[in-house]
Design an enzyme around this catalytic site. Sequence first.
Site, PDB file in Angstrom:
ATOM      1  NE  ARG A 510      23.531 -80.815  -6.112  1.00  0.00           N
ATOM      2  CZ  ARG A 510      23.133 -79.558  -6.292  1.00  0.00           C
ATOM      3  NH1 ARG A 510      21.911 -79.210  -6.021  1.00  0.00           N
ATOM      4  NH2 ARG A 510      23.969 -78.637  -6.733  1.00  0.00           N
ATOM      5  CB  THR A 558      29.201 -90.287 -12.091  1.00  0.00           C
ATOM      6  OG1 THR A 558      28.907 -91.582 -12.643  1.00  0.00           O
ATOM      7  CG2 THR A 558      28.470 -89.234 -12.882  1.00  0.00           C
ATOM      8  CB  VAL A 612      42.853-100.583 -15.272  1.00  0.00           C
ATOM      9  CG1 VAL A 612      44.082-101.235 -14.641  1.00  0.00           C
ATOM     10  CG2 VAL A 612      41.603-101.375 -14.962  1.00  0.00           C
ATOM     11  CB  ALA A 614      45.117 -92.709 -14.752  1.00  0.00           C
ATOM     12  CG  LEU A 616      49.721 -95.646 -16.884  1.00  0.00           C
ATOM     13  CD1 LEU A 616      50.215 -96.594 -15.786  1.00  0.00           C
ATOM     14  CD2 LEU A 616      50.894 -94.978 -17.576  1.00  0.00           C
ATOM     15  N   GLY A 667      45.280 -84.992  -2.029  1.00  0.00           N
ATOM     16  CA  GLY A 667      44.127 -85.378  -2.855  1.00  0.00           C
ATOM     17  C   GLY A 667      44.300 -86.740  -3.516  1.00  0.00           C
ATOM     18  CG  ASP A 681      39.944 -97.631  -6.273  1.00  0.00           C
ATOM     19  OD1 ASP A 681      38.858 -97.465  -6.860  1.00  0.00           O
ATOM     20  OD2 ASP A 681      41.037 -97.167  -6.673  1.00  0.00           O
ATOM     21  CE  LYS A 685      42.291 -98.201  -9.897  1.00  0.00           C
ATOM     22  NZ  LYS A 685      43.405 -97.446  -9.334  1.00  0.00           N
ATOM     23  N   GLY A 801      45.413 -89.332 -10.500  1.00  0.00           N
ATOM     24  CA  GLY A 801      45.411 -87.878 -10.660  1.00  0.00           C
ATOM     25  C   GLY A 801      44.398 -87.463 -11.700  1.00  0.00           C
TER      26      GLY A 801
END
Length: 818
Positions: A510, A558, A612, A614, A616, A667, A681, A685, A801
């Site tokens: 925003r 984002t 893909v 995170a 790694l 989370g 999701d 990937k 994470g």
Amino acid sequence: MKILKFGGSSVGTPERISSIIDLVTDSNRYGPGEVRGVVVSAFQGVTDTLIKLAHLAAQGDDTYKVSLQALEKRHLEAIDVLVPVAHRSSVLANAKVTLNELGDLLQGITLVSECSPRTLDLIMSFGERLSAFIVSEAFISRGVDAEMLDARAIVWTNEAFGNARPNKEETESATKAYFASHPKLQIITGFIGSSHTELTTTLGRGGSDYTASIVGAALRADEIEIWTDVDGMLTADPRKVPKAFPIPEITFEEAMELCHFGAKVIYPPTMQPAIDAHIPLIIKNTLKPDSLGTRIVENAATLPYPITGISSISNIALVRLEGSGMVGVAGTAARLFKALAAARINIILITQASSEHTICCAIDPSSIESARAAIGEEFGLEIQAGMISPLVVEEDLAIVSIVGERMRQTPGISARIFTALGSNAINVVAVAQGSSELNVSAVISNEDETKALNALHDEFFSNRAKTINLWIIGTGLIGGTLLTQLESQREVLRDALAIDLQLRGLANSRKMVLAKESDDALDFTIELSDSSPALILSDLIDHIHAANLPNCVFVDCTASEEVPQHYAKLLRKNIAVVTPNKRGISAGIDLYNQIISTAQERRTPFLHETCVGAALPVLSTLRDLVRSGDQVYRIEAVLSGTLSFIFNSLDEGRSFSDAVREAKQLGYTEPDPRDDLSGADVARKVLILARNAGLPFEESQVTINPILPPEASTWSVDEFMERLPTLNAHFEAQVNQAREHGKRLFFGALIDCVERRAEIGLRAVPLNHPFCALSGSDNIVAFSTRRYTPNALVVKGPGAGAEVTAAGVFADIIRIAS
Ligand code: ADP
Ligand code: ASP
Ligand code: MG
């Protein structure tokens, strides 16, 4: 013995004048009588004002009188401050006489509606005459045995008004004779001289430096000190390159070259008298008199860099003469230069194509019309016969020049220049290398000047920190964590890796905040608030383009589908993109191809490692395999930390509903856990992996074997969470069934590169299968390739994470920086 010169900024205000008197009379700095002459410029800005007044008067514009009054006031007020009441009135009266003379002259210009270069020189002389008079009276008021010296009594020049050149012998003997009979400290007008017919001349803008050098050389001074408003000659203009730093010593040739190409700290002709008389020129800062400054000498100590400095000239024009009629015809270049010289056009730079087909000259844009006329006349016949084309003129250009004696012995400098410019999307219009190999100059677009200077400065003075300009969009979990990591690592990066990260803009869905100036940065701790300006994505992108800074990185944290639509536009301008956002590159293949091909074409990094697994090294491993010529047969993977966590929990005997609720609480899931459970999701990937492996798949080519019953998609999130227990039996049965066969369930992905298909869903594998050894939110990717057969190359570790993902984004940024 020394001659000192104080520039316009050093005599800009009465306070400054007082402090230069402190400086000259400081017995710790100069011995008695050591300073023989002090050359002064006009008060800061006065020469510009005088030129403006003359032009207004010539146009019959009476408003010049208002500026004249202000000018008068400024000088008289300086006298009020600097001269005690006792003899103030006589000093004021004297100054007033001079100011009236100026007023009369301007009135005369109004009457004849014309201001010739000769009259303009006379008008300009008032700046230095008033300044030297006031400064000398200020010295006298402080008890110094000083007097004013109007340089028209010693500097004898030709009548090239506006750019007059002194006659060396006459000037030297007049100067020596004058000083022999005037033992007081001389406060000398810079910039002005006199012709044989006793007409007032000026030595060219910035010419007070030249006066100091002429006088210093005539008197065989030990040193000539040029006092200005910077710490000496810097590696670049500090107004354009914030990281520029002072050069302790530089040779006359290097200094001349830097100044010729725009380092306006010293007027280029100043060097010649000092060279001839073997006198060092010292540049010092009036505001910081104890800093070392720069010594310009014959043999300079070398800096630990391959070059000495970078300079630039804004707003030049390139005139190009071309045509077959020039090939192999001796003397064309000579005719061109002669014609331009005859029209008094200063040529800043020349380049000639080796084919002899073209000669380009860089000139001041104010000379374009006279250049066109002069060349039209000289080459009229050839142009008429079509052997030479009419003059081509390009405007809005700038020259950047790299200067240094050591370039002669260092190969590869040009390559580094062009790489630094090219990788920042700076187009080089023409290039010239001085035959002495003391400088390489590139003609570029005016709007790229500052960017080029900073990019080149980083390239050549790179054991100083390299600036990376960052724009970050997305301040959610990953973006927020990234900002915290950047803040905490900032010092370490600067000290250990010489990377200086500067946040230029921050936005969320925003709002946005942008750094105000291009050399200003935002704090990494900045928060977007309701009062921040609204985000208009296209404005943000335009702003990044317009900032035109070097070494730029755009970070998209984002999960937006819109932001990736702008990647190619950024990459096209050599702005690198780093993103953990899967939405863009897993959308239509056209967008993917556009992004990747633009990145390749522009040789600009597009790093999306964290899409893909995170942090790694999944994608980089795959890319290395493909680039090194290996053939990928098959990729098997567990790519959802969330689903791993849920199925690990089931295996430990927990119910499906408890497992999902716990994952949500920790989370690990998206706000709607069905985004994970539906496999959407993971499918993204898989698409990204497949595309990186060279398979141009669309979304529809990834087969999803759903694990939720179809009706689950019709419930609301709350209903879904409520009804979770109704699914427990369904999953328990599957887990038990697998267990009975000595197997375990996991949610896996398979990309078969040979059969060109991709599939995701639940799979059961024997307990000794490596995929069964996953814990927590681990991901695993096994590459079976021609080289890695039968044992696959496996990458495994935490794949979800905010901390690890943000760390992966951080690593991508550092990769670009280094
Ligand atoms: P003065 O009024 O003392 O003669 P100038 O304005 O003529 O001072 O010259 C000093 C200015 O030159 C500095 O303020 C700086 O912006 C500019 N400059 C351009 N290039 C350089 C450079 N390489 N090193 C130092 N200063 C530079
Ligand atoms: N006052 C003159 C100018 O502004 C000379 C100088 O400052 O060196 O060009
Ligand atoms: Mg100057």
